[in-house]
Design an enzyme around this catalytic site. Structure first.
Site, PDB file in Angstrom:
ATOM      1  N   ASP A 138       0.861  -1.176   0.000  1.00 43.78           N
ATOM      2  CA  ASP A 138       0.000   0.000   0.000  1.00 43.78           C
ATOM      3  C   ASP A 138       0.904   1.235   0.000  1.00 43.78           C
ATOM      4  O   ASP A 138       2.102   1.133   0.280  1.00 43.78           O
ATOM      5  CB  ASP A 138      -0.884  -0.041   1.256  1.00 43.78           C
ATOM      6  N   GLY A 150      -4.932   3.815  -3.695  1.00 43.28           N
ATOM      7  CA  GLY A 150      -6.175   4.437  -4.128  1.00 43.28           C
ATOM      8  C   GLY A 150      -5.973   5.847  -4.649  1.00 43.28           C
ATOM      9  O   GLY A 150      -6.921   6.488  -5.088  1.00 43.28           O
TER      10      GLY A 150
END
Length: 1083
Positions: free
Chosen positions: A436, A715
């Site tokens: 991430d 994201g």
């Protein structure tokens, strides 16, 4: 944890009927019943008691939707699952079958079970029964004891939760004294009820720091003015910030709590689902009367089970219990992860079984298949059962415990926790790392760095100019503004002082930023103020507005107060809030200024969605790209002024949409788009910096050199991800970066794949939309090409996409994949990986708790993989092969003995000798190999290229296995044949000579295999030898003491051991000179 109660608290006194059972037995007894039919039956039975409106139509396909009246009848409440916390894996009836199944599904244990059972057949019995049953029984008892202890601890925790007392409002109970700490004006009659006895429809009183026992609608709070309260959700979603929840307006407005007991009405709740951010329901009061009232409910009106009330008191109406609560539905039990080494050993054990069967057939065949030869085959199989050593799994499990302890006690990676102790070797064989970005590669510490307003841009070093312009806009003189800004401006800045339009624009954007958020200031005990919000971005922006002069002073459900630069207070009434979601990617708020009455709709969000909402402009896209290239997270701020008439029309239409059962979300979104999200005035663009984690660059560079391919799944937008990829050294210097974005067609996707195939050394940056297109149309081609690239950054990824990518890489490459993240959105990816690593960060502990390994920062990966991963794999490989060798050599001795003595299936070593061989005589020295290391820590970290060798799996392979097989055949044959060559008159002497030679040979082999000696290794060798020597005195059945103490015994044993061991030592020396390993050269 539930609130611990004082013994003297009379309100929580026990009732006899509540003490009968605290733990339920059947959580799902009523799960398959048609809820709607039951509710209708119950309502008819109770028809005279309460007047209710007909229930809303049930949501299509959701038969578990429910309409619950206030004061529900017992028949209705009993139809729902018991509110029992049950985390136990077993009960009294399932414990033995399940544990035995878990053990005997492994080939090792199943094989030894069959061998042990064969000893109950007289024709197959060889030696003592205990020789074959004792080792298996020991392994099973240890395992069962551990499982029983763990499950008992779970039972105790469950009992504590289930027995926690809660106050339930009840007409039938005697009034109990109110708690002095209670913030309610008056308590009606209450009864103390254990958590496990709570039912749907109960009105539960919660106090500060109490755990919420079931999912409930919030009816009243101790904050009389606003009806709000704060809860802590870290045990549910892993987020550490407090969340605001709002009571139902109609019930909050009641004069006293006791009025709740007299309410006529019902609550409709949709079917229970997993999503903790979504809830649809309505409260219907006084149905059929002139004062009938229907209030829509959403997730802000609900307290989920396992959250904790952070402040004040509250009363809730239970709607879901037990297995239907969000907490239980989101409790996943991921499959037990099995390491590659365990799978390889399982394959080798099958080969060993084939070897055992082959040798048994060979013995019988060489004897001409005489007599009941099939019986002899089974007897030989029993004799050679040591070929598959039952102690192997015990040794490996004990070794893994040692590795876990070493990892957790390493002072250079403090706070590291091993949650899955069965796979530490996997850390040494990783080839793909999926990471991430936010909170993992970055610190998740936000700081406002840039404010762009179209014609003006303010950087971190010119925010004092923003403060100056803001002061002017609030009526300060130039001199006062300069003094407040605390700086002297350049000529250009001085020239701009008179530009009132610039001051007005600054005021508009700063005011919008100070109002458009979900931040709540919370006063601490020491007088300081802490900002609570779901996103650190919002806190950073609110702190920025405070630093330039517009400070958030107070906020509740209906009002917000801002302190201006001149010390006055601006009050705004909050009319509507539209919270941020991952789908909408924006949040909005409708506010009314208290003095002027002006209504404004303010919104901020991602540029991708806001670009379609704001008025046409020529700078937004370009500036968003510029900020993203600087590594800043961007938010677009916009405003729309509303007339009173427009707002009232919107309010009416919005209320109508919000009480729909079918298509509620779509209807509400449509109304917002029609009245608010259209032709909004673009005010500005903010750039917030997320700082990199410590030593991220050096860590990624080292992992790349170790041969690990790194993927970044985030994201964020494609420009931000590209910038972070460069700044973290994910992209090597001068490496070409190929961006793939907004692919729409089959042909575009194929063209991109062709380009990537011709450019295998580039770094791919791809957005979520294009990634989905690739995975849908060209799954195999894309994964085949992408896995060959040195680095990939996937942007705008959903949690599901992250997990899908991890699974695809595993399936396609058959390589070990590691996923690392820090937030709840990373849990699915972490659980989908071979090794999941969670970072304890700003977003809470959800990823850490779901992971196999938990660390405090990304840079700890270096030590965890390159050092601890290396040691765990190399040691386990060496240990497993040595245990296999130990079993093979005694089986070869037995085979040679039987072949020489007319192929008779008679055991040469029986009883204590056979048991002691695998335990006290060899176990400690062999197990001490878990302390061995082939290189120093400094060398392993300095030359990460050594890690590449581990991923090839050469430490335990068919080649090394057959090498040890040949060694075992040579040594076993040498020991037995030399013992027969030096044959004495009595058979007893053959046993004593060969067995002593066997033990000494194993001790020498351990010494030869050790790369670096440890004090415990030396101790284990010496102590084991002394134990063996001392035990000879107490085993006259097997050893003739006079012969053992004679010179003949010593020289014969010395010759045998020299013949069996010396050649191997010579081979090792020669090999180290001719073809030294890479680590030997470096050392």
């Amino acid at each position: 944890m539930a609130r611990r109660l004082k013994p003297g608290d009379a309100r929580y006194r026990d009732r006899p009927e509540d003490e009968e059972t605290l733990l339920g037995t059947d959580l799902d007894a009523a799960d398959n019943v048609d809820r709607r039919a039951e509710m209708e039956d119950a309502r008819e039975a109770d028809d005279g008691q309460t007047q209710q409106a007909p229930p809303p139509p049930p949501t299509k396909g959701k038969e578990k939707a429910r309409t619950i009246p206030f004061r529900p009848p017992e028949k209705l409440a009993s139809r729902f699952p018991a509110n029992v916390v049950r985390n136990q894996k077993y009960n009294l009836f399932t414990f033995l079958p399940l544990v035995l199944y878990e053990q005997f599904k492994f080939f090792f244990n199943l094989y030894f079970l069959l061998v042990a059972l064969s000893q109950f057949i007289p024709a197959l019995k060889i030696g003592y029964l205990a020789t074959y049953t004792a080792p298996l029984s020991f392994v099973l008892l240890v395992t069962m004891g551990k499982e029983a202890y763990d499950d008992y601890q779970r039972y105790l925790r469950d009992r504590e939760s289930n027995s926690a007392k809660y106050l339930v409002l009840d007409h039938s109970s005697d009034p109990l004294p109110s708690s002095p700490s209670s913030q309610f004006p008056s308590h009606p009659s209450t009864r103390a009820t254990p958590s496990s006895k709570l039912k749907v429809g109960d009105l539960v009183v919660l106090e500060k720091n109490q755990r919420v026992p079931a999912d409930m609608v919030l009816l009243r709070t101790s904050d009389q003015a606003t009806g709000s309260c704060f809860i802590r959700t870290d045990q549910l979603d892993g987020e550490t910030d407090w969340k605001m929840r709002i009571a139902v307006g109609a019930t909050q407005a009641l004069a006293t709590d006791s009025k709740l007991l007299d309410l006529e009405g019902e609550i409709f709740a949709d079917a229970p689902i997993k999503d903790i951010h979504t809830f649809f329901g309505t409260v219907n009061l006084h149905a059929g009367r002139a004062d009938a009232l229907t209030t829509p409910l959403n997730a802000e009106n609900v307290l989920w089970a396992n959250t904790v009330l952070a402040a004040g008191s509250a009363i809730g109406f239970i709607i879901y219990t037990g297995a239907e609560t969000r907490a239980v539905m989101n409790t996943s039990h991921p499959e037990t992860k099995v390491g590659l080494l365990d799978l390889e050993i399982n394959s080798l054990s099958k080969i060993l079984c084939a070897v055992s069967l082959s040798v048994s057939f060979a013995e019988v065949a060489m004897n001409g298949f005489r007599g009941a030869w099939y019986i002899y085959v089974f007897r030989f199989l029993v004799l050679f059962s040591s070929i598959i050593p039952i102690s192997l799994r015990v040794n490996l499990d004990m070794g893994k415990t040692v590795y876990a302890y070493q990892i957790q006690s390493d002072p250079e990676i403090p706070g590291t926790i091993v949650r899955t102790s069965t796979i530490p070797e996997e850390l040494g064989r990783l080839e793909y790392l999926l990471s991430d970005k936010t909170g993992t590669l970055t610190q998740n510490e936000m700081e406002m760095k840039k404010l762009h307003m179209g014609t003006m841009s303010y950087g971190a070093d010119s925010m004092d100019e923003v403060a100056h312009q803001l002061s002017l806009s609030f009526g300060a003189t130039t001199e006062q503004a300069l003094k407040r800004a605390g700086n002297t401006f350049t000529g250009a800045a001085v020239a701009s002082r008179g530009r009132r339009d610039m001051s007005t624009r600054v005021r508009d954007v700063i005011l919008s930023l100070a109002l458009c958020h979900n931040v709540t200031p919370v006063s601490n005990d020491d007088g300081t103020v802490t900002y609570q919000a779901a996103s650190p971005d919002e806190v950073a922006i609110v702190k920025f507005t405070g630093s330039v002069g517009l400070t958030l002073n107070h906020r509740d459900r209906t009002r917000m107060d801002l302190l201006t630069p001149d010390g006055t207070t601006l009050t705004f009434n909050i009319l509507e809030i539209f919270p941020f979601t991952s789908e909408s990617k924006r949040m909005g708020i409708v506010v009314r200024e208290a003095v002027s009455g002006e209504i404004s709709f303010l919104q901020k969000g991602a540029d991708t969605v806001m670009a379609k909402i704001v008025q046409r402009n020529d700078w937004l896209d370009e500036e968003c790209g510029n900020m993203a290239r600087e590594g800043l997270r961007t938010l677009v701020v916009a405003r729309k002024k509303l007339s009173e008439e427009t707002y009232e029309t919107f309010r009416r239409r919005y209320d109508e949409a919000s009480i729909k059962i079918e298509g509620r979300s779509e209807g509400m979104s449509q109304v917002i788009a029609e009245f608010l999200e259209k032709d909004m005035e673009l005010l500005g663009l903010t750039g917030v910096e997320d700082k990199l984690q410590d030593e991220v660059k050096s860590t990624i560079e080292l992992l790349r050199n170790a041969g690990i391919k790194i993927w970044m799944l985030t994201g964020d937008k494609i420009e931000t991800a590209t910038c972070i990829a460069i700044s973290t050294k994910l992209v090597a210097r001068n490496q070409y970066i190929h961006q793939v974005a907004k692919l729409k067609t089959h042909d575009e996707a194929r063209d991109q794949l062709r380009f990537l195939q011709s450019k295998p050394d580039c770094c791919l940056v791809i957005d979520g939309e294009s990634l989905q297109l690739m995975l849908t149309m060209f799954k195999q081609e894309f994964i085949e090409i992408a896995t060959k690239l040195s680095a990939v950054a996937a942007c705008r990824c959903s949690p599901t996409q992250k997990a899908d990518v991890a699974r695809l890489i595993r399936q396609h490459t058959k390589k070990r994949v590691c996923c690392i993240g820090d937030g709840g959105n990373d849990v699915s990816m972490i659980q989908a990986a071979d090794v999941g690593i969670g970072i304890v960060g700003k977003e809470g502990k959800q990823a850490s708790l779901a992971a196999d390994f938990s660390i405090n920062q990304f840079s700890y990966l270096t030590k965890l993989l390159v050092w601890h991963g290396r040691n765990s794999y190399k040691r386990s490989a060496k240990l497993s092969q040595f245990v296999i060798h130990r079993g093979l050599i005694i089986a070869i001795v037995q085979a040679v003995f039987s072949a020489i003595f007319y192929f008779a299936p008679i055991a040469i070593y029986q009883g204590w000798l056979l048991v002691g061989y695998a335990t006290v005589y060899t176990m400690a020295p062999v197990f001490s190999l878990v302390l061995d290391r082939d290189v120093n820590e400094d060398v392993a970290l300095l030359y990460p290229e050594l890690y590449r060798e581990l991923t090839k799996g050469r430490s335990l392979s068919f080649k090394t296995f057959f090498s040890w097989l040949m060694i075992s055949i040579y040594q076993g044959s040498a020991i037995m044949i030399m013992s027969l060559v030096l044959f004495e008159n009595e058979f007893l002497n053959i046993v004593s000579i060969s067995f002593t030679s066997l033990i000494l040979n194993e001790l020498l082999m351990v010494a030869v295999s050790i790369t670096r000696w440890h004090s415990l290794m030396i101790a284990s060798e010496v102590v084991t030898f002394l134990i063996y020597a001392g035990s000879i005195v107490f085993l006259p059945t097997y050893f003739d003491l006079w012969f053992v103490l004679s010179p003949r015994f010593f020289w014969k044993v010395a010759v045998i051991v020299a013949v069996s061991s010396l050649p191997l030592y010579i081979v090792k020396i020669v090999r180290s000179r001719i073809a030294p390993s890479a680590y030997t050269k470096l050392s």
